[in-house]
Structure formats: C-alpha cells, structure tokens
Design a protein around this motif. Structure first.
Motif, mmCIF file in Angstrom:
data_model
loop_
_atom_site.group_PDB
_atom_site.id
_atom_site.type_symbol
_atom_site.label_atom_id
_atom_site.label_comp_id
_atom_site.label_asym_id
_atom_site.label_seq_id
_atom_site.Cartn_x
_atom_site.Cartn_y
_atom_site.Cartn_z
ATOM 1 N N LEU B 27 0.836 -1.190 0.000
ATOM 2 C CA LEU B 27 0.000 0.000 0.000
ATOM 3 C C LEU B 27 0.879 1.252 0.000
ATOM 4 O O LEU B 27 1.791 1.388 0.797
ATOM 5 N N ARG B 28 0.612 2.176 -0.930
ATOM 6 C CA ARG B 28 1.367 3.430 -0.983
ATOM 7 C C ARG B 28 0.729 4.402 0.008
ATOM 8 O O ARG B 28 -0.467 4.667 -0.062
ATOM 9 N N LEU B 29 1.535 4.929 0.907
ATOM 10 C CA LEU B 29 1.005 5.823 1.935
ATOM 11 C C LEU B 29 1.910 7.028 2.087
ATOM 12 O O LEU B 29 3.129 6.900 2.020
ATOM 13 N N THR B 30 1.299 8.173 2.356
ATOM 14 C CA THR B 30 2.101 9.322 2.780
ATOM 15 C C THR B 30 2.330 9.177 4.278
ATOM 16 O O THR B 30 1.699 8.338 4.943
ATOM 17 N N LEU B 31 3.135 10.062 4.847
ATOM 18 C CA LEU B 31 3.379 10.008 6.284
ATOM 19 C C LEU B 31 2.082 10.296 7.043
ATOM 20 O O LEU B 31 1.776 9.655 8.061
ATOM 21 N N GLU B 32 1.310 11.216 6.497
ATOM 22 C CA GLU B 32 0.055 11.564 7.156
ATOM 23 C C GLU B 32 -0.880 10.352 7.201
ATOM 24 O O GLU B 32 -1.492 10.061 8.225
ATOM 25 N N GLN B 33 -0.964 9.670 6.091
ATOM 26 C CA GLN B 33 -1.828 8.481 6.029
ATOM 27 C C GLN B 33 -1.320 7.396 6.957
ATOM 28 O O GLN B 33 -2.100 6.688 7.617
ATOM 29 N N MET B 34 -0.006 7.243 7.028
ATOM 30 C CA MET B 34 0.568 6.214 7.901
ATOM 31 C C MET B 34 0.214 6.517 9.368
ATOM 32 O O MET B 34 -0.222 5.646 10.114
ATOM 33 N N VAL B 35 0.376 7.767 9.782
ATOM 34 C CA VAL B 35 0.076 8.129 11.167
ATOM 35 C C VAL B 35 -1.416 7.951 11.433
ATOM 36 O O VAL B 35 -1.824 7.505 12.510
ATOM 37 N N GLU B 36 -2.231 8.317 10.452
ATOM 38 C CA GLU B 36 -3.679 8.199 10.589
ATOM 39 C C GLU B 36 -4.106 6.758 10.853
ATOM 40 O O GLU B 36 -4.977 6.484 11.663
ATOM 41 N N ARG B 37 -3.451 5.827 10.150
ATOM 42 C CA ARG B 37 -3.913 4.421 10.169
ATOM 43 C C ARG B 37 -3.255 3.573 11.237
ATOM 44 O O ARG B 37 -3.706 2.467 11.514
ATOM 45 N N THR B 38 -2.175 4.050 11.827
ATOM 46 C CA THR B 38 -1.454 3.199 12.775
ATOM 47 C C THR B 38 -1.727 3.639 14.211
ATOM 48 O O THR B 38 -2.291 4.713 14.453
ATOM 49 N N ASP B 39 -1.319 2.763 15.128
ATOM 50 C CA ASP B 39 -1.522 3.034 16.548
ATOM 51 C C ASP B 39 -0.282 3.619 17.203
ATOM 52 O O ASP B 39 -0.349 4.019 18.376
ATOM 53 N N GLY B 40 0.820 3.628 16.490
ATOM 54 C CA GLY B 40 2.017 4.199 17.109
ATOM 55 C C GLY B 40 3.232 4.080 16.212
ATOM 56 O O GLY B 40 3.215 3.388 15.197
ATOM 57 N N ALA B 41 4.285 4.797 16.624
ATOM 58 C CA ALA B 41 5.565 4.737 15.929
ATOM 59 C C ALA B 41 6.654 4.732 16.989
ATOM 60 O O ALA B 41 6.548 5.439 17.997
ATOM 61 N N VAL B 42 7.656 3.918 16.760
ATOM 62 C CA VAL B 42 8.734 3.785 17.754
ATOM 63 C C VAL B 42 10.071 3.920 17.039
ATOM 64 O O VAL B 42 10.220 3.540 15.875
ATOM 65 N N HIS B 43 11.050 4.504 17.741
ATOM 66 C CA HIS B 43 12.431 4.497 17.251
ATOM 67 C C HIS B 43 13.254 3.771 18.300
ATOM 68 O O HIS B 43 13.253 4.164 19.479
#
Lengths: 740, 198
Positions: B27-43
């Motif tokens: 699925l092609r996603l922008t960063l905005e779409q990725m943040v919208e659809r996910t529950d979190g991001a970790v580094h």
C-alpha cells in the motif's frame, strides 16, 4: 570372487564415466561420444570376462554377488570421494586385468564334476536377440536418464546417487525375482528372456510416463511433496533418490530380470555388449533425430520410445508366440500413448525459471537460447551458461581483458580462437582489445551457426569476422601458429581436467578459465594461477596453458583442499555450495601465498574473504544480489586490517571495489565511512571508493563532503554524473534562503 | 535550519540513483496516512527476532510470522517503549518457513539495527495470529544511522513510502507528533459531534 569382480568393475566404469576435459576443446563441453564409447567398451570387456567362466554364474542367482559388488563399488567411488577426484579408472583397470587369470583358474576349478557334463551354452541365434534387446535397453536407459540428469546439479555426486539407486533397484529385482524365476526349468529360460524383453516396451512406457510428469514443475512438486520434500531440495540425496526411483525404477526392475535370465556367460556378454552399444550410440541418434530449424527439439522421448520398441519387437520376431506378440503389441501401444511431446527441461530449484526461446538436442547435450537482460540472450548447454550475458557479464568481460593483457600481436591480422560460444558482448570485447579476426570451435560447433544467427540478429555489425571450425581444423590452425590468443571462457559448475599442451608455437597464448564456484579447490592446478573477481559474487581461476611468460598478478595455489566428500555435498541444497567452494579455493591460495615472502597480508586477505563467503546463508529470492549478500562489521574490520597491513594487487582491488558497490546498495553508510574511507585514503582515492563515500555523504545529507569526494575525476561512468547532480541539488537546497 | 520539505526534492535525485527498485506491491502511503492508520511509531534497537509457525491454520495452509522486539522511544509520547511488531514470513529453521516478497530485507531486520517502525494492533494477521502488525510490512520499517556528527538520520525508501526521503530523526519526530496531534483533535471533534447529535 564375483563380488570382488563387481567392485573392480565399478571402479573401472566410474573412472571412465568421469573422465572429461583431457582435450582443450572439451573444456566447455564434454565429448559424450568418447565417454559413452568408453563405458560401452568397459561393459563389453566385463561381459567378455564373465563369458570366459560361465560356471561362475551357476545357480539361479549367479549374478547377484557381482551386482552387489558393482553397486557398492559405485557407491564407494561416487559418494565417498571428493567430487572432483581425478579419474580412478587406471588402477581399477590394471587390477581387474591382473586378477582375471586368477578368477578364470578359480572358476574352472570350482566344480570338478561339472567338467564331465556337457555345458548347455546358448547358441549365437539365441544370443543375438538378447544383444539387440540390450541395445534397446541401453537407448531407453540413457534417454530417460537425460532429463533427470539435466534437472540436477552437474557434478558427479548427483550422478552417483542416480547410478547407485538404479543399480540397487536392479540388484533388488535380481534377488526377489531370482527366487521365483529360478524355480522354472532351465530350457525355458531363453524363452522367458525374450518375453521379458518384449515386456520392455510396456516397462519403458511406464518409465516415460513418470519421467514426463517430473519434467513439469507442477508434476515434480506433486511427486516430491508426497514424501515431504520441496523442489528446493533438488540436488540433495533424498530428492535425487526419489526421482531416480520414479523415473528409472521400472527399467531397473526389468534390468534385474534380464540379468537373472541371462546369467549364462554368452547371454550375459550379449546383454552387456548390447546395452553398451545402445549407450554409445544414443548421443549420435539424439542429434540425428533433431531438426536444426525446430524451435523445440528434445529427442530423449523419441529415443526412449525407439528403445522400447526395439525391446518389444526383438522377442516377437525371434520367438513369435502368442505371449511375445501380445507383449510387443501392448508395449507398442503403451509407448505411443504415453510418449511425451518435446519440451524444455527447466532446473527444478530455479523458482522463476525463464522459458527458453529455442532448444535443440546436440550430441553434447541440450542447447538452449534464453532471453536475457538488456536484450542479450543467453546460451546454455544442459542448463549451464555458455555465454556471459546477464549476471555473468561482468566477470566475462574481465576474463577476456585479463586473457589479452600485454599480448603482443605477432601476425599481420590479430587473431583469436574462442573455444566456446561467441555472443555480442564477447565479440565487441575482442574488437576493443584489438583483434580483427576470431574463429570459434568446440564440440558443439555444429549448433554455432544457428546460435550466432539468433545472437547477432539485432546487431549483425557487431560480429567479429572469423569462421566456425571443427575441432580438428582449429587444432591444425593452432599448431600452424594462426592465433595470438586461444581463450576458453569459464563454464559454471564444471571442473574438467586441464589438458597438457605441447607443440604449440610460443607466440600463442592459451588461457583457460574455471568457475571458482565449482569444486576447483580439489583439482590439480599449475604452480601459478590468476584470480579474477566480479566483486564478491563471482570468482574465476585463470590458467595459462601455453604461451610466453608474462608479468601478472599471479597466485600460487597451495596443496589441494580437503573438500567435503560427495555424500556431504548431497546433504545440503546446491545453492549453498558455490560460496563454500569459493572459500575453499581462497583458503588453498592463501596457504600457497603464505609460503612466499612478503605475501602474508595478501594471504590474510584471502582468508578473511573466505570467512565472509563461508558466512553466507540462503536469502529471500525477492532480494537483490547485494541485499542478499551478508557482510557484517567483523568481516569488514578483518578485511580492512589486511589491506592496511599491505594486501594489494588487482584481485584485492577488484574485491574491495565490489564490496563498496554492495555496501552502497545496502545503504550501509557507517560501514562505508568507517572502513572504506581509510582504505581510499591509503590507495590514493580510487574512483570506486570515492563514489561510495560520496553516496554515503549524500545519504547523510552532507552535500559539501560528497562533492569533495567527487572532485578531480574525468570519466564516463554515469554514477559520477548522477551523484554530482544529487550533491549539487542538496547543496543548493541547504544554501537557499531557508537553509542551515 | 532548512525545513525538510525544501531538502526533500533534491534528495529525491539521490534515491533515484541509489535505491533499488522494489518489486513488491504494498500500500502506498504518505506520512500523514501512515500516522492516521497506525496506533504508534517507535524508534529503537531491534533486540530480538522470533518466528512463529502456525501449522494447518483455519485458512488451510501453514503460516509463519516474524516478530521483532524493538526497545527505544515512542515517537509520539516520547516515553521509553519496548514493543514487539510482527509481519508475515520467516523461517524457524533452515528448511521450515516461507519467504515473503513484502517482508523487510534481512539487512533491515537484523538484530542490533536502529529503526523507526509504525505498528497497528491487529486481531488477526492471518490464521488467527494476533499482535502488533508492522504496518505494510517493509513499508513500515525504516533503518536509521548516525552520521559523522552523531546525528540520527532516517533512511527514506522512495516515492510511495511514508518516509520518502532521508531526513534527520528530530524532523521526522516533529512531523509525526504534529500529525498525531491533528489526528487526535479530529477524533475529539468527531466524538463531540456524535454526542451533540445524540
């Protein structure tokens, strides 16, 4: 004694079957006529030995000890030796000849009372149909084994498993059927032998049917899946055993029956001699059955059918009884029904195998033309690349250049002889190197006109002038000093014996190349060799067989490596072995270099590279070559240390440059900066390393540093231009109104 | 400091030159779409990797899932976090497993790598396997490295990916936080509207 005779026969046969490459023009491809003829002659000699002492086969299971000895002998020769062991037929043949008088004496004295009885030996009229039936059996066996052999890796280990499995099944059949057939009256044996031969047609049809299903990927998957295997297991002992049982099992049962029934000396000789003739003539017939203009011309089904019909008809003609005629008709119908159409055989474990455009049977094997990358088709012989298109293009170009390095052209027209297939990259490469004329030869020379027509269709002007010669004509021209260079490019996975060349003019340089991913480390190599690397993916060994001495980056190979025996090879999937073989070769060269003063750093470099190659693991097939290659920081540290200690030379540079390209593709920025940076400084900023450092800087968003690395180079390398553009654009963005 | 969006077009040239063309279709996603659809991001750092084999699942075939343990920092909350993220594919031993065309490469999922990962809680990734799905498989995992000055840089994957171009980690963190804030505000607004309508 019979067991010992069988064991020695195995030693003789295995060595003869494995003798290849003793002629320069055999290096790209065997001359199977010679191999098959030698095996046929050996079978005849063994049969003759048996015929001399008919009483040795007294009893219903007379041949059983001999078959047991033969099976175990082949297993010992083929599976318990390193794969590229030199031919062992010499000692085997001498021992066999030495003990033959002893066997004859022992045989004649075995049963003193029997000397009084008359010996009901079969007549010539009874032996002849057996011989003819044997020809059919030999044809059918060789033809049906052909696609199976092509599906598997080409080294002796897989062939050994096939032969041992076949002989084991034959021995089993001999033992099981012997007790049943032995209860019958002796005078009916000849009749039963002919009935058995007639049934050969049906049996052959059964083998054909099962073999045809194995040559289709879906059929193969189905069969191996029954025992929990996968097509990726092709080349392991379980896989090889299974497909041999499926393809050749019925013929093995037939062979066991025939051997039992032909146990009297003259019949045995007739059967073995006939089978030998069938094996010997199969390559000739395969070529004769093939139309050179056909798109797909696979002759093995036709030859197998011919063999089956031969067996079926022989009995019906000599003993036209109800049973033999019925068996012959059934066999003929079954063969007609089950005979598969011509289709290319693809390597079983190649996941996305490319369908060839053109396939033709030749006496040396199956030659195929497959579409390649960038419009350069690839030519293969029994699935092994004869040309360097696609992934091997890089190393092919390098070995061409190294072969002609510092060559002085003595003749008015600089001429070369290519022992192999000419294609567009090779032709252009030869022209760039200064050659005006290049003849071509090999044992598959008859197929070359058609191949070159296809290969140069898009660029006819790119073909260097020259002739396609028969091996005899080419050899004569070589001896007359017509060539400055004779070149044998590397063929993947082959380990032929290197010939000794004498009586060639000193101006002719003869270079033969071997694939480092094959079992070369165990071969007999000369005192000095060349190593050429296409980065970390390909390694070739160059051997100068003739010509004047020259200044080159020679390596001294140490003693032959103790590589794994064939059975060990069969316990792993074949994809794992090329890197291991390369590692063994490098370790052998490291051992040789260590004996030379001041060469320790280079030896250490070779060992470090070998360690890296041994660490390779199977990778996701969806990854690129660079992504799939394992390099960790420990490997890099070890390699870098050897370079800083003084390891140098063309091979070291080629390898380090290749590693740089891999690290760039892997986007291993820290590794590039930490390890390649100091090497580039030490080596005076070579282009390859500076490009890698610039790429790493651009990844780090450091445009100024990237541009510094790209300064001062004048080259047509497109990577330089694209990196310069990216760095300048990055710098412009950083220096803009909103920049840092 | 130049804004990331100014640098992005120029570094695109780099990625065209350097990034290998990926054949997988995710699925092609922008960063905005990725943040919208996910529950979190970790580094964080990948500290462990484990493959789960589900034999003869309800979907009819054997299934394999790789789970990576990442210890680091939640890019939205800034808190320390250890999270396990999973994706289809993997091998339990040399011969048992499956390759997956969309899985991260071996280089990307190596233990010790520092990565940014986007994840979403999922009840059924397949065959009843539940967990934190690495969103869009390799499209949700981005390697980071430290440049010569010790600054963390995130490796972009090219057009169509949530992190298209290389950028410094603080820039990405700021973008993700901003996008997540906007997402939370939209959710709150929506809840208020729903309550009002009710």
């Amino acid at each position: 004694m019979l067991f010992l005779l069988g064991f020695l026969s195995a030693w003789l046969l295995w060595g003869l079957g494995w003798s290849e490459g003793s002629h320069l023009f055999e290096l790209p491809a065997d001359n199977p006529l010679r191999t098959h003829t030698l095996v046929a002659a050996a079978l005849a000699v063994i049969g003759l030995a048996m015929a001399v002492v008919p009483r040795m086969f007294a009893g219903p299971r007379g041949a059983l000890p001999w078959m047991c000895g033969l099976t175990l002998g082949i297993a010992a020769c083929g599976l318990l030796q390193p794969i590229s062991a030199d031919s062992a037929s010499g000692p085997g043949a001498w021992i066999l000849l030495a003990i033959l008088p002893l066997l004859i004496f022992k045989g004649r004295n075995q049963d003193p009372d029997a000397r009084e009885r008359s010996d009901p030996l079969p007549t010539l009229g009874e032996s002849l149909p057996v011989a003819l039936g044997g020809i059919g059996l030999g044809l059918a066996l060789t033809a049906i084994a052909t696609p199976i052999t092509r599906m598997l890796p080409p080294d002796g280990a897989d062939q050994a498993i096939m032969v041992v499995t076949f002989l084991g099944l034959t021995t089993l059949s001999l033992w099981l059927l012997g007790s049943w057939l032995g209860k019958q009256e002796e005078e009916r044996e000849a009749s039963r032998l002919l009935i058995c031969l007639c049934l050969g047609g049906l049996v052959c049809a059964l083998s054909l049917r099962s073999t045809a299903s194995l040559t289709r990927p879906s059929g193969l998957r189905e069969v191996v899946g029954l025992v929990g295997l996968d097509v990726a297991d092709a080349g392991t002992w379980a896989f090889d055993l299974l497909i041999t049982v499926v393809a050749l099992g019925p013929l093995a049962l037939l062979s066991g029956s025939l051997l039992h029934l032909a146990h009297q000396g003259r019949m045995f000789l007739a059967l073995l001699a006939g089978t030998g003739v069938g094996i010997a003539i199969e390559p000739l017939i395969s070529e004769a059955f093939t139309s050179p203009d056909a798109a797909f011309a696979s002759s093995w089904p036709t030859i197998a059918v011919a063999g089956g019909i031969c067996m079926a008809l022989v009995g019906a003609i000599w003993r036209p009884q109800n049973l033999t005629i019925l068996a012959a008709i059934s066999g003929g119908l079954a063969l007609w029904w089950f005979a598969p159409g011509p289709a290319p055989v693809l390597k079983a474990w190649v996941r996305f195998a490319t369908q060839p455009e053109w396939v033709v049977e030749h006496s040396v094997g199956e030659i195929a033309l497959t579409p390649g990358h960038e419009g350069n088709p690839r030519v293969t012989l029994d699935q092994r690349a004869l040309t360097g298109a696609s992934v091997r293009a890089g190393i092919d170009a390098k070995i061409l250049a190294r072969s002609a390095k510092d060559l002085s052209f003595a003749a008015e027209i600089p001429s070369a002889l290519l022992v192999g297939q000419l294609d567009l990259p090779r032709s252009l490469g030869l022209i760039d190197l200064g050659f005006d004329h290049a003849d071509r030869t090999a044992f598959f020379h008859a197929a070359m006109p058609r191949l070159e027509k296809e290969l140069f269709e898009q660029a006819p002007a790119g073909r260097i002038s020259g002739e396609i010669l028969t091996p005899g004509s080419a050899w004569k021209r070589m001896q007359d000093g017509a060539y400055d260079l004779v070149l044998v490019p590397a063929i993947p996975e082959r380990t032929p014996t290197l010939p000794l060349l004498t009586d060639l003019p000193p101006r002719t340089r003869v270079m033969a190349w071997l694939d480092g991913g094959a079992a070369v480390a165990r071969m007999r190599l000369p005192k000095r060799i060349l190593l050429v690397a296409d980065g970390v993916f390909d390694l070739c060994v160059g051997v100068q067989l003739a010509g004047a001495d020259r200044d080159e980056d020679w390596f001294t190979p140490g003693p032959a490596a103790q590589e794994p025996i064939a059975l060990q090879r069969l316990s792993k999937r074949p994809a794992a072995w090329p890197n291991l073989y390369r590692a063994l070769l490098l370790e052998r060269c490291a051992a040789g270099e260590e004996a030379i003063d001041d060469a320790q750093p280079r030896a250490d470099f070779l060992r470090a590279l070998a360690t890296m190659l041994r660490a390779q693991k199977p990778s996701n097939p969806f990854e690129s070559r660079a992504e799939a290659f394992e390099i960790n920081n420990n490997h890099m540290a070890e390699l870098a240390a050897t370079v800083h200690a003084g390891a140098s030379g063309r091979f070291v540079e080629e390898t380090v440059f290749g590693i740089a390209r891999v690290l760039v593709e892997k986007r291993r920025v820290e590794a590039i900066q930490d390890y390649l940076g100091p090497i580039s400084t030490a080596w005076g900023r070579p282009l390859e390393l500076e490009l890698a450092l610039a790429a790493a800087d651009i990844e780090s968003l450091d445009a100024q540093s990237a541009l510094k690395h790209l300064q001062g180079f004048v080259t047509s390398d497109p990577r330089l231009e694209s990196l310069q553009e990216a760095a300048e654009a990055l710098l412009g963005a950083q220096e803009g109104p909103d920049g840092d | 400091m130049k804004p990331a969006y100014k640098i992005l077009p120029y570094a695109a040239l780099l990625l065209l030159a350097l990034t290998p063309l990926l054949t997988a279709q995710i699925l092609r996603l922008t960063l905005e779409q990725m943040v919208e659809r996910t529950d979190g991001a970790v580094h964080g750092t990948i500290t462990a990797s484990h493959v789960t084999h589900l034999p003869e699942t309800k979907d009819g075939v054997d299934m394999f899932f790789t789970t990576l343990t990442i210890e680091g920092e939640n890019l939205i909350s800034g808190q320390s976090q250890t999270i396990a993220v999973s994706f289809p594919g993997g091998f339990v031993d040399e011969h048992t497993g499956v390759w997956n065309s969309e899985a991260p490469s071996t280089d990307d999922q190596r233990i010790g790598n520092r990565v940014v990962a986007f994840w979403k809680v999922c009840d059924d990734l397949g065959g009843g396997f539940s967990g934190n799905a690495l969103y869009t498989s390799h499209g949700g995992l981005f390697r980071t490295f430290e440049d010569k000055r010790g600054r963390a840089i995130v490796l972009g994957r090219g057009k169509g990916y949530a992190v298209e171009l290389n950028q410094r980690l603080p820039v990405l963190r700021k973008s993700i936080k901003g996008l997540d804030r906007a997402k939370q505000e939209r959710k709150t607004e929506k809840r208020k509207n729903n309550n009002r309508n009710f």
